[in-house]
Design a protein around this motif. Sequence first.
Motif, PDB file in Angstrom:
ATOM      1  N   ASN A   1     -35.562  46.606   7.692  1.00  0.00           N
ATOM      2  CA  ASN A   1     -35.063  45.187   7.976  1.00  0.00           C
ATOM      3  C   ASN A   1     -34.564  44.864   9.298  1.00  0.00           C
TER       4      ASN A   1
ATOM      5  N   MET B   1     -31.934  41.090   6.191  1.00  0.00           N
ATOM      6  CA  MET B   1     -33.141  40.565   5.683  1.00  0.00           C
ATOM      7  C   MET B   1     -34.565  41.244   5.881  1.00  0.00           C
TER       8      MET B   1
ATOM      9  N   ASN C   1     -40.514  39.736   6.227  1.00  0.00           N
ATOM     10  CA  ASN C   1     -41.343  38.812   5.626  1.00  0.00           C
ATOM     11  C   ASN C   1     -40.490  37.506   4.871  1.00  0.00           C
ATOM     12  N   GLU C   2     -39.161  37.751   5.073  1.00  0.00           N
ATOM     13  CA  GLU C   2     -38.369  36.756   4.503  1.00  0.00           C
ATOM     14  C   GLU C   2     -37.809  35.665   5.632  1.00  0.00           C
TER      15      GLU C   2
ATOM     16  N   SER D   1     -38.700  32.957   9.030  1.00  0.00           N
ATOM     17  CA  SER D   1     -39.918  32.093   9.576  1.00  0.00           C
ATOM     18  C   SER D   1     -40.142  32.671  10.728  1.00  0.00           C
TER      19      SER D   1
ATOM     20  N   GLN E   1     -38.673  35.300  13.378  1.00  0.00           N
ATOM     21  CA  GLN E   1     -39.223  36.787  13.546  1.00  0.00           C
ATOM     22  C   GLN E   1     -39.339  36.930  15.143  1.00  0.00           C
TER      23      GLN E   1
END
Lengths: 271, 260
Positions: free
Chosen positions: A105, A144, A147-148, A150, A154
């Motif tokens: 995460n 998070m 891949n969750e 934007s 990232q």
Amino acid sequence: MEHKVITEPKPLVEIHNLSFSRGEHVIFDDVSLSIPRGKVTAIMGPSGIGKTTLLKLMGGQLTPDTGKVLFDDVDVNKCRREELFELRKRMSMLFQSGALFTDMNVFDNVAFALREHSGLPEMIIKRIVLMKLEAVGLRGAAKMMPNELSGGMQRRVALARAIALEPEMVMYDEPFAGQDPISMGVLVKLIRELSDALQLTSVVISHDVQEVLSIADYVYVMADKRVIAQGTPAELKASEIEQLKQFIGGEPDGPVPFHFPAQDYQKDLLG
Amino acid sequence: MSLLDKVANLGRSGIELIMGLGRAGLMLWGAIARKPRAKDFSLFVKQLYVVGVQSMVLIFVSGLFIGMVLALQGYNILVGFGTEESLGPMVALSLLRELGPVVTALLFAGRAGSALTAEIGLMKSTEQLSSLEMMAIDPLRQIIAPRFWAGVVSLPLLALIFTAVGIYGGHIVGVEWKGIDSGSFWSILQASVEWRQDIVNCLIKSIVFAVVVTWIALYRGYQVIPNPEGISKATTQTVVQSSLAVLALDFLLTALMFGR
């Protein structure tokens, strides 16, 4: 913004007469440049000119054919692996894709290098990570998975990870590519503010002319395998070099032709 | 193409093969020739779960069916000679000597090997490996080594599970269905299986297969051309090359172990 001038004259990174090729394809031909300490230096140029390769050469991931790369007076290509790893703890790189570890995460991504290298207790690591995430505005996303997020988020997490070990230099590989205007604005602000607050030496590689000119202290423009112009953003804007005017103005045709070299058009069509 | 070109191509592929072997050797050497740290153990345990434990269902179900099929076919042949009591050793020895290590290795190449290649290939194409390098962390140590050891440890264990479940499958068909006496099934089986000749050889085979399959899978991932086509090609190559390597090595090992 008034930027504090570092009086120390010796640049952090010096590249002397560097040449590099992949197979037959020459990418750099006798390039020399230097990255001053504590400033934002930008390297601009059209796509496909090997800007990312230049960062990899600076980080010692690639070895030049001739010439040398000095980081704080140490030749990165003459180091043994352990010495190179010691140098890399003082630099970090923000990859174009973010390159977050997809099985961890956000928190663990930022904590990763700290856990590997700092030897600090987990309680302190937690505070450092939360502070870095707060600096990029993503403390709320700590739990998070990559891949969750934007693309822009990232990249901000990757930025928090890049500054986690408080390096002396951060290399940004196309930090603005493919970002919406808001993310772009956030990244511009972050790069400038973090550089000032942490006295970072920043190297920004980009072809987003306006963003780069707005944050850089010094700019190198590359084309045709070499540096074609350098100077402060104001100097470059005033420059009369045709190739540079085309690049900054974003004109489709000029010294850099619109057409890829090909044989005669008429001959091609009529066989 | 002229003859000279053909000779040149042959030479080129020879050189590429040797260079590939050299690179694969260097990768493995760089990954495992290190003093282990305490942290490496937890990375290893995590991979043991991904590579080994998550392959268990496949191995378990395949072992059961293969044991059952083997027993049914074996029974039909043996009953013609009135020697159906020998079904136990027939099933057990086929599984221990050949099918256990070989089929497990083939299934492992398809299930875990291809996953390893795809995972590492994607890590490379999303620059996660480069970013480890830039963080002064050796990807060979962090990524390759724990996966290698997990493969080497889990495949022999999976082969033993496969064999045990297969024998049980044989028991279901032979004893529960076809009515062979349970006592003679087990006692003849026990009398004919030898520790050194059968069980140790089974383990040796599966350790060799484990090294080869895991090594190929990791190398293919590590050397991938970082785009979708490259990853799909590398995954296929892992399955094809490791399956062929397993079958060829199986013949070699069988010849060495049982050829005298």
